[in-house]
Structure formats: C-alpha cells, structure tokens
Design a protein around this motif. Sequence first.
Motif, PDB file in Angstrom:
ATOM      1  N   ALA A 138       4.341  -3.154 -17.758  1.00 58.96           N
ATOM      2  CA  ALA A 138       5.606  -3.174 -18.628  1.00 58.96           C
ATOM      3  C   ALA A 138       5.346  -4.453 -19.646  1.00 58.96           C
ATOM      4  O   ALA A 138       4.946  -5.451 -19.271  1.00 58.96           O
ATOM      5  CB  ALA A 138       6.661  -3.508 -17.525  1.00 58.96           C
ATOM      6  N   ALA A 139       5.876  -4.128 -20.824  1.00 57.71           N
ATOM      7  CA  ALA A 139       5.702  -5.417 -21.661  1.00 57.71           C
ATOM      8  C   ALA A 139       6.547  -6.666 -21.275  1.00 57.71           C
ATOM      9  O   ALA A 139       7.599  -6.306 -20.602  1.00 57.71           O
ATOM     10  CB  ALA A 139       6.624  -4.748 -23.032  1.00 57.71           C
ATOM     11  N   THR A 140       5.847  -7.588 -21.735  1.00 57.64           N
ATOM     12  CA  THR A 140       6.430  -8.921 -21.395  1.00 57.64           C
ATOM     13  C   THR A 140       7.391  -9.597 -22.506  1.00 57.64           C
ATOM     14  O   THR A 140       7.555  -8.730 -23.498  1.00 57.64           O
ATOM     15  CB  THR A 140       5.448 -10.169 -21.007  1.00 57.64           C
ATOM     16  N   LEU A 141       8.233 -10.638 -22.291  1.00 59.22           N
ATOM     17  CA  LEU A 141       8.691 -11.083 -23.457  1.00 59.22           C
ATOM     18  C   LEU A 141       7.680 -11.418 -24.688  1.00 59.22           C
ATOM     19  O   LEU A 141       6.246 -11.675 -23.863  1.00 59.22           O
ATOM     20  CB  LEU A 141       9.270 -12.526 -22.986  1.00 59.22           C
ATOM     21  N   PRO A 142       8.103 -11.418 -25.895  1.00 58.78           N
ATOM     22  CA  PRO A 142       7.158 -11.636 -26.776  1.00 58.78           C
ATOM     23  C   PRO A 142       6.390 -13.169 -26.594  1.00 58.78           C
ATOM     24  O   PRO A 142       6.870 -14.024 -26.189  1.00 58.78           O
ATOM     25  CB  PRO A 142       7.528 -11.747 -28.256  1.00 58.78           C
ATOM     26  N   PRO A 143       4.959 -13.261 -27.007  1.00 60.88           N
ATOM     27  CA  PRO A 143       4.203 -12.316 -27.628  1.00 60.88           C
ATOM     28  C   PRO A 143       3.869 -11.424 -26.579  1.00 60.88           C
ATOM     29  O   PRO A 143       3.280 -11.742 -25.593  1.00 60.88           O
ATOM     30  CB  PRO A 143       3.030 -13.106 -28.321  1.00 60.88           C
ATOM     31  N   GLN A 162       0.775  -1.189   0.171  1.00 65.10           N
ATOM     32  CA  GLN A 162      -0.115  -0.027  -0.028  1.00 65.10           C
ATOM     33  C   GLN A 162       0.794   1.255  -0.100  1.00 65.10           C
ATOM     34  O   GLN A 162       0.482   2.398  -0.608  1.00 65.10           O
ATOM     35  CB  GLN A 162      -0.837   0.021   1.061  1.00 65.10           C
ATOM     36  N   ASP A 163       1.946   1.164   0.516  1.00 65.39           N
ATOM     37  CA  ASP A 163       2.953   2.290   0.524  1.00 65.39           C
ATOM     38  C   ASP A 163       3.550   2.524  -0.550  1.00 65.39           C
ATOM     39  O   ASP A 163       4.688   3.574  -0.966  1.00 65.39           O
ATOM     40  CB  ASP A 163       3.895   2.246   1.687  1.00 65.39           C
ATOM     41  N   ALA A 164       3.481   1.550  -1.752  1.00 69.38           N
ATOM     42  CA  ALA A 164       4.293   2.000  -2.961  1.00 69.38           C
ATOM     43  C   ALA A 164       4.011   3.279  -3.631  1.00 69.38           C
ATOM     44  O   ALA A 164       2.727   3.529  -3.879  1.00 69.38           O
ATOM     45  CB  ALA A 164       4.093   0.805  -3.753  1.00 69.38           C
ATOM     46  N   SER A 165       4.647   3.715  -4.155  1.00 71.81           N
ATOM     47  CA  SER A 165       4.646   4.952  -5.096  1.00 71.81           C
ATOM     48  C   SER A 165       4.247   4.454  -6.514  1.00 71.81           C
ATOM     49  O   SER A 165       3.573   5.318  -7.084  1.00 71.81           O
ATOM     50  CB  SER A 165       5.685   5.863  -5.166  1.00 71.81           C
ATOM     51  N   LEU A 166       4.947   3.459  -6.647  1.00 72.54           N
ATOM     52  CA  LEU A 166       4.577   2.872  -8.262  1.00 72.54           C
ATOM     53  C   LEU A 166       4.712   1.364  -8.141  1.00 72.54           C
ATOM     54  O   LEU A 166       5.395   0.805  -7.540  1.00 72.54           O
ATOM     55  CB  LEU A 166       5.475   3.407  -9.360  1.00 72.54           C
ATOM     56  N   VAL A 167       3.755   0.867  -8.910  1.00 76.20           N
ATOM     57  CA  VAL A 167       3.815  -0.775  -8.958  1.00 76.20           C
ATOM     58  C   VAL A 167       3.641  -1.244 -10.340  1.00 76.20           C
ATOM     59  O   VAL A 167       2.881  -0.500 -11.238  1.00 76.20           O
ATOM     60  CB  VAL A 167       2.484  -1.316  -8.552  1.00 76.20           C
ATOM     61  N   VAL A 168       4.552  -1.957 -10.893  1.00 74.38           N
ATOM     62  CA  VAL A 168       4.533  -2.400 -12.395  1.00 74.38           C
ATOM     63  C   VAL A 168       4.113  -3.814 -12.472  1.00 74.38           C
ATOM     64  O   VAL A 168       4.692  -4.800 -11.768  1.00 74.38           O
ATOM     65  CB  VAL A 168       6.030  -2.316 -12.946  1.00 74.38           C
ATOM     66  N   LEU A 169       3.391  -4.019 -13.142  1.00 71.68           N
ATOM     67  CA  LEU A 169       2.694  -5.242 -13.473  1.00 71.68           C
ATOM     68  C   LEU A 169       3.161  -5.835 -14.901  1.00 71.68           C
ATOM     69  O   LEU A 169       3.357  -4.934 -15.827  1.00 71.68           O
ATOM     70  CB  LEU A 169       1.088  -5.306 -13.301  1.00 71.68           C
ATOM     71  N   PRO A 170       3.417  -7.094 -15.125  1.00 69.46           N
ATOM     72  CA  PRO A 170       3.365  -7.389 -16.778  1.00 69.46           C
ATOM     73  C   PRO A 170       2.320  -7.170 -17.302  1.00 69.46           C
ATOM     74  O   PRO A 170       1.169  -7.221 -16.980  1.00 69.46           O
ATOM     75  CB  PRO A 170       3.566  -9.131 -16.379  1.00 69.46           C
ATOM     76  N   ALA A 171       2.453  -6.647 -18.655  1.00 64.60           N
ATOM     77  CA  ALA A 171       1.309  -6.305 -19.658  1.00 64.60           C
ATOM     78  C   ALA A 171       0.614  -7.643 -19.799  1.00 64.60           C
ATOM     79  O   ALA A 171       0.716  -8.222 -21.167  1.00 64.60           O
ATOM     80  CB  ALA A 171       1.810  -5.592 -20.858  1.00 64.60           C
ATOM     81  N   CYS A 172      -0.318  -8.153 -19.051  1.00 62.71           N
ATOM     82  CA  CYS A 172      -0.946  -9.237 -19.432  1.00 62.71           C
ATOM     83  C   CYS A 172      -2.525  -9.138 -19.158  1.00 62.71           C
ATOM     84  O   CYS A 172      -3.348  -9.718 -18.928  1.00 62.71           O
ATOM     85  CB  CYS A 172      -0.644 -10.353 -18.711  1.00 62.71           C
ATOM     86  N   LEU A 173      -2.781  -7.764 -18.966  1.00 65.12           N
ATOM     87  CA  LEU A 173      -4.175  -7.109 -18.408  1.00 65.12           C
ATOM     88  C   LEU A 173      -4.740  -6.571 -19.891  1.00 65.12           C
ATOM     89  O   LEU A 173      -4.158  -5.955 -20.826  1.00 65.12           O
ATOM     90  CB  LEU A 173      -4.224  -6.103 -17.570  1.00 65.12           C
ATOM     91  N   ASP A 174      -6.090  -6.894 -20.030  1.00 66.66           N
ATOM     92  CA  ASP A 174      -6.890  -6.211 -21.175  1.00 66.66           C
ATOM     93  C   ASP A 174      -6.654  -5.116 -20.876  1.00 66.66           C
ATOM     94  O   ASP A 174      -7.335  -4.253 -20.001  1.00 66.66           O
ATOM     95  CB  ASP A 174      -8.196  -6.989 -21.331  1.00 66.66           C
ATOM     96  N   SER A 175      -6.272  -4.121 -22.270  1.00 66.17           N
ATOM     97  CA  SER A 175      -6.356  -2.827 -22.134  1.00 66.17           C
ATOM     98  C   SER A 175      -7.062  -2.072 -23.366  1.00 66.17           C
ATOM     99  O   SER A 175      -6.972  -1.022 -23.831  1.00 66.17           O
ATOM    100  CB  SER A 175      -5.044  -2.016 -22.139  1.00 66.17           C
ATOM    101  N   THR A 176      -8.113  -3.185 -23.959  1.00 58.72           N
ATOM    102  CA  THR A 176      -9.027  -2.716 -25.154  1.00 58.72           C
ATOM    103  C   THR A 176     -10.110  -1.556 -24.656  1.00 58.72           C
ATOM    104  O   THR A 176     -10.299  -1.550 -23.408  1.00 58.72           O
ATOM    105  CB  THR A 176      -9.449  -3.697 -25.904  1.00 58.72           C
TER     106      THR A 176
END
Lengths: 413, 449
Positions: free
Chosen positions: B257-262, B223-237
């Motif tokens: 953040a972009a994952t390894l491909p795809p 909860q105290d994080a200023s920034l959380v980075v997740l792998p880009a595996c969530l739908d963003s359309t």
Amino acid sequence: MSLFAILKSSGTQSGRLTDRSFDQCLKCTACSSQCPVAAVRPDYPGPKQCGPDGERLRLKSPDFLDEALKYCTGCKRCEVACPSNVRISDIIAAARTTYGDQKFKVREFMLSHTDLMGTLTRGSAPLVNKMTGLKPVKLLLDKGLGVDQRRQFPPYAKTSFRKQFETVAGSQQQYARQISYFHGCSVNYNMPELGMDLVRVLNAMNIGVRLLKKEKCCGVPLVANGFPDKARKNGTLNIASFEQAMTEGSEGILSTSSSCALMLKDEYPHVLGLDNSKVQSNISFITRFLAHEFEAGNKPKMKPVNLKVAYHSPCHLIKAGGVLHTLNVLWEIPGLELQQLNSNCCGIAGTYGFKKENYETAQAIGSPLFKQIEESGADYVVTDCETCKMQVEMSTSKKVLHPLELLRMALVD
Amino acid sequence: MRHECLVIGGGLAGLTAGIRCAEAGLKVAVVTSGESGLSFASGAIDVLGYQPSDSSQPIRFPFEGISELVANHPEHPYAFVGRDGVAEAMDWFQGQLAEGGLKTFTSYSEESNQWRVTATGALRPTWLMQSGPDCLPWIPAKMKRVVFANISGFLDFMPELAAQGLKRHPSFRNVQVDSLTIDLPLVNGLGATADTMRAPQLCRALGSRDFDIIASTLIEKVQDASLVVLPACLDSTLETVHLNDLRRRTGLNIVDAATLPPSLPGMHIHQALRHRFAALGGFLIPATEIRHALVKDGRVLSVSNGEDLLSADHFILASGSFFSKGLHVNPDLNASEPFTQPLLVREPIFDLDLTMPTTSPAEFSDRKFLSRKGHGFIRTGVKLNADGQPEVKGKALHNLHVAGTILGGCDPVQECSAGGVSISTAWRAAGKVVAEVQAAAVNKGGEQP
C-alpha cells in the motif's frame, strides 16, 4: 590577507543567512523525492527534515543541529522541486555555518581557496601535477587531510589564462562590441584553453573580449566549506569590478562556469546578502548570452561537426534555468547528433566529492549517470560545469567537452 | 531548432504526450517548472471507479462505465477520447512503462478493475498495479484474516489506522483485521533507524538479511493470513521485484500500500516515463516556467518564460491543476472578508476559457474535506469546445491541445479516474499533433515535382 585574518573572518557571524522562507513549506516532500543524497544514503534524513523542519527546531536551540547536514551537496535540486519557493538548500548551508563546528580545518581551507592554490602553483605547474598524481602524495593527502586518494586532481596549466590572453588582448580592440569575461579559477589555472575558445567564438561573432581589471574566486567553494565572510569579501570586489566594466562600455559579464554564474548572478544577493542589482541583469552564463545572440541572428559561420554527443546538465545550471539556453546553442551546431542524458546528478558537487567521507556517496549518486554514459555510444559527453567534467572523466571512459569547445570545433576559420 | 511539438508540463500527462510524439519521430521538447505530482501518487493507475456523483456503486468494468459516463456527461474529458480511445491509450501506456523499465499488471479477468488498498485502509477500484495482478481481485476469495505489517519505527505507514479503515468496509466486517510490526536490523541503513527514513530510503536500507527476517516473521506469526499488506518500500522495478520474492518464500498473498509521500511506486512511474522519453530522443527542459504566449489568428506562435521565446508548430498544455500552478485562483482576495466575494479562476498562460471561471466560495469547496459530492475546485478547469479544442473568449486555438488535470468537467478524486484521464487525454492530444505533422509532411511532399 593574512591567514589569521581569514581565520577570524570565517564562519561565525552569519545572521544574514537566516531565511524565513521555511514558513512557506507545505510538507509535501517533493524536495525529498528529488534529493540525490537521500537516494543513496539512508542516514541522510533529506532536505525537508534538514531544511525547513530542522530550521524551526534550530531556532529554538542550536543543539538540534543534525550531524547529517554535512551530507548535503548543495545541488539545489530540492529548490527546483519545491512548489512553494522555500530556499531549502540555502537554509541547510546557512545552518551549517551558523550552528556547525567553527574550528578551522586545513582541508576545507585548501579545497575552497581555489584562487590562492592556483597562485601558489604558478611557475611550478608541471611539478605540482606530477606530485598530486604520485601515490605517496595521494596517500599523505588521504591520511593526513582526508582528501580521498582515489580522486584525480585537476592538472594545473603551465601558463595561466590571464597570461595567455595577453597574446590576443590587442586584437580585441577592433570590435565595436565589447564584453567582459569572468574567467574564474578553473579557467585561469586549469583550463585556459576554454577561455581562449570563448575568445575565438565571440570574435567570430564580431564581439571583442575584455578581462576584468580584478577578479577573485566567485565564492562557491568558500560558502560550501564554511568561509562565508571570505566569500562576501570576494563578492564585494567582484561586484565593484563588474560595475566598473559596465561604466567602461562593456555589454555584460560572461562566465563559462555554470556554478560561478549562479553565484555571481543569483546567490550574491540571496545567499551572501550582497547588492548586485546594478549589474545583475548583465551577468550571464555563456550559453544564455549565445542563445540570445543566435535568436537575434548573430550566429558565427559554422561547419558540420559530425559527432554524436551526450549532454549532461549540471545541477546548478538546472537551478538557474539555463538548460534551455545550452540546448538552444547545441541545437544550432550543424551535424551534431545530440542525446540528452537523464537528469541525474554526477555526485561530485564541487569540493564535496574530494572529501574522504563523501567519496562513496559521490560515486553512488553518479553511478546511474555513468552507466547511461557508457551505454550511450556517444563520442563525447558535453557539460557546462568543470567539476562535472572531472567527475565524468574520472568515472567513465568518455572525454568531456564544454559546449564552447564544440562551438569552436564548428567554427569556419 | 524549431520543435514540431512543445509540451508544457512534465508530469504524468506531459511526459505521456512527449513520449507519444517522440515515438512517432517528432522533434519534441517537454518544458517543466518544478517536479511532477507523481511522487505523491499511489503508483496504481485508476481508469474509472465510480460514475460522477455516485460514490455508492463501484464500477467493475471501467470501459463499459466510460460508455455510460460519456453518454450522460458530454463535457467530461473522457467524452473527447471515447471508450475505445481510452482502452487503446491504457494498453499503449502499459507498454511504454515496460519499455521504461517498469512492469505493471491489469486484472486477470478481461477488462475488470481490481482493488488497491490505500494508506488508510480504504479500497479503491483501480486498473494498473505494480505489485502484481489481482492481489485483490474484484470478487475476492473468502478471507479469514488480513494483516497490515510495518517495519518498526517507520512513520509513513500506520498499520493500526489502516486496519481500522479496512474493518469499516462491508465485505470485511466479519474478517479479522490486525496489525504487526517487524523489527529489522536495516543492514544497508548506515546505522540510521527507520524513524528518520522516508519510503525510498527504507527501500535502500533493506538488505538480504532484512528480507530473511520479514519472511520468517510472516511465516511464524501470520501464516494463516489470507492477505498481508506491507508499506510500499520494496523495490518493484524490473531488476528486482522484492514482493514476488517474499510471496514465493512465504506462500502468502502479499500486496503493498502506498505510504505517505514520497511514494516509491509513484516515483517509479516518473522514472520510467523520463527514461523512456529520453531514450526516444525527446528533450526535457527543467526549471523553466512558461508565463506568456504569443497568439495570432487562432494559432499559438510561441510561448515564453519572460526572457526566452520557445517556438513550435504545435503545443500541448499539461501544466496541471492548482497545486502545480496550471490554474490560479483569486489573485486579489480581500483578506478581511475572504469568503464573501466570488472566486476568480484563471489559466495563466493563454487565459483559456474555463468551466467555472467565477464561482461562489460555497460552490468552490465543501466544508467537509472528504465530502462525497466532491469539491467544486476539482471540477474547475479548461473547457473544450465541441471539437475538443480549447478557446479564448469563445475563439479556438487551433494548434494548442490540452491534457491532464488542468481539464475541467470531471472529479478524478471522486471518480477514481485521475491516471486514466491524464494518460488518455495526453495520448489523444499527442495523436492529434502527430496526425497533423504527418499530414503537413504529405502535403509538402505532394507539392514537390
């Protein structure tokens, strides 16, 4: 051939299918990004893992066979995507027959022996059609064999194409140019009208149509269902028929099914190890032949058809590089308002979608396409493949035409 | 049908060019041999992050940077588009993505770059993002703690590696950077575990209970994080923006953040562009590799795959770089002494003049993969003349335009300019074609009584 002989010949001795092209894999995953199955099944590891990666392991030990391989539809979109020409789909198909369960399965036999099933229904088509539409029969097929009861079976025609062709066979002699037609199982038993459309269109271009003395199922469903040796046997017979037709003055061999054409032309040599080199360049999917004829100036007289149609490109036509030819033909039809649908797989993949365990997957794969079709406002959907037609007609409100049917509608009588 | 424009290549540049032609009502087809490189891309679009050969100073205002760049490098592809052209192209492109069903964001701050986090925890200046505006603004608020969080078992994102990478950045020297993995049931995963999944499958496997667990884990543990980075595996359309949902529920600033491909965000861009192109009535011809061209009197008449002729009034070449086979290198390298001979680079369809047609192996690539001065092969590509046209042996091809990574004279990796160069050069090429088709129509109309 006796059932016993078919049983004996199926499956096991598939060393010829081993393919070392997996050595070229760069692990780029372009294949996995295009796989229609991986897009809807999180439990399918995708073509890279199942194909080139898995093959390396399976060569060490067949125990590494991944059960998930059975989810591959053989659409070959992975092979189109691959920048290194790895034959991913073929590797997966070969692994299934080489390392997979070799037990004889009634359902796989029934679904894949399309010509045998067609012959058995001869004379009883109306009865069979009625039967396969009945709820208790569907339930029996579902529970007993694992053929999904929600699937509609293609109706069998009263009179086979070969029989119907006899009425026009005599008039074909008048044309100086002659071409042979590989009608396949679907036209012979289910859609003879499409074959008759081919005759009308080619006659309007001053080309006579011949049938092959003998033809057998091209082998696509046999390979997909674990009967490669039967497929090889059919292929050997078909190639001999093609060679005979060519020596008897035929210009080439045409198919109106995009999957049959891919098999006859490209997969006989590299999937089944059959030598079709004497006739390979003469085998064409119908729109390839027509596009080249149109380009050379031989176009039938056409009237406007004034229809709005949405074109769906079948996976195997894409793989064969044939979308260009079909578009070239459709662009020449006057009055046609043509919209190209997004290149999405319809999901049925031949016999794949008939199987109970694949039904949901097939419909999930096809759903973006079905949605786009419903939103298109088109009068008809157009596609080159008979099982895409079944799938789209079952899953949308639209009727599906073959490009040849549109051409026939455009003919000036 | 005779096409008014035929585009060779179906990647970022090819589809962009196709869309602009189709939008203007041209009969246009895009011919493509395989699939585009977009499934390897981060899904963020960079315009300009660094001046050529200067990796030390990141550029805050990319369009100002372009003005400076083109003054010093007249051979750079941006020089042919110009500062205003690039700005207009980027604005137009963002609109096309939205029409195709994908929302993207520039920085809140006028014409400023924002930061994207790479899979290794590096920060790169970028222009368009899918995860939201200013997730990492140019001058970030003071941070205490950054957390890289992964889904347990997912192999294509390595939070520890990324955390170490970010720690090396001077601005994060005094920031606590750590990693976290979250165990999930993967309710839509059909029983499979994350270790057999790539990012698109993981996206499909996540259900609402998984999102509940991600949200509650983040609230409980970071909860105290200023920034959380997740792998880009969530739908963003447009239909579902899961990241926004998680931000709302946790009150945390979350970026992906972009994952390894795809790579899911890269695939979203491809999908949106194809969707838009089809909706505008463009035709896509797949699995067709163009190999030859028929050229007469400085004009391309047709191109061919070896069997079929494709004729058009205008052609746009957007066939990509070496990986896409838009460029070939040394067909007959002497295998026993591969690095002693000069390298020959060719553009295989038209044999266009290139920036470095022959070069020594030492100039072509650097021993260090991540060399700061970049690699020669990346700067190698099609050379344009003063009018922005491609040439064969010094003679211009008047109805051929070239766009995308096949162009020479820039190093998109070092400059952080790949997306911008592809989009703006394709926008320019298509704009030229549209103008010529419209001018021809006016002339034709004028002849009639």
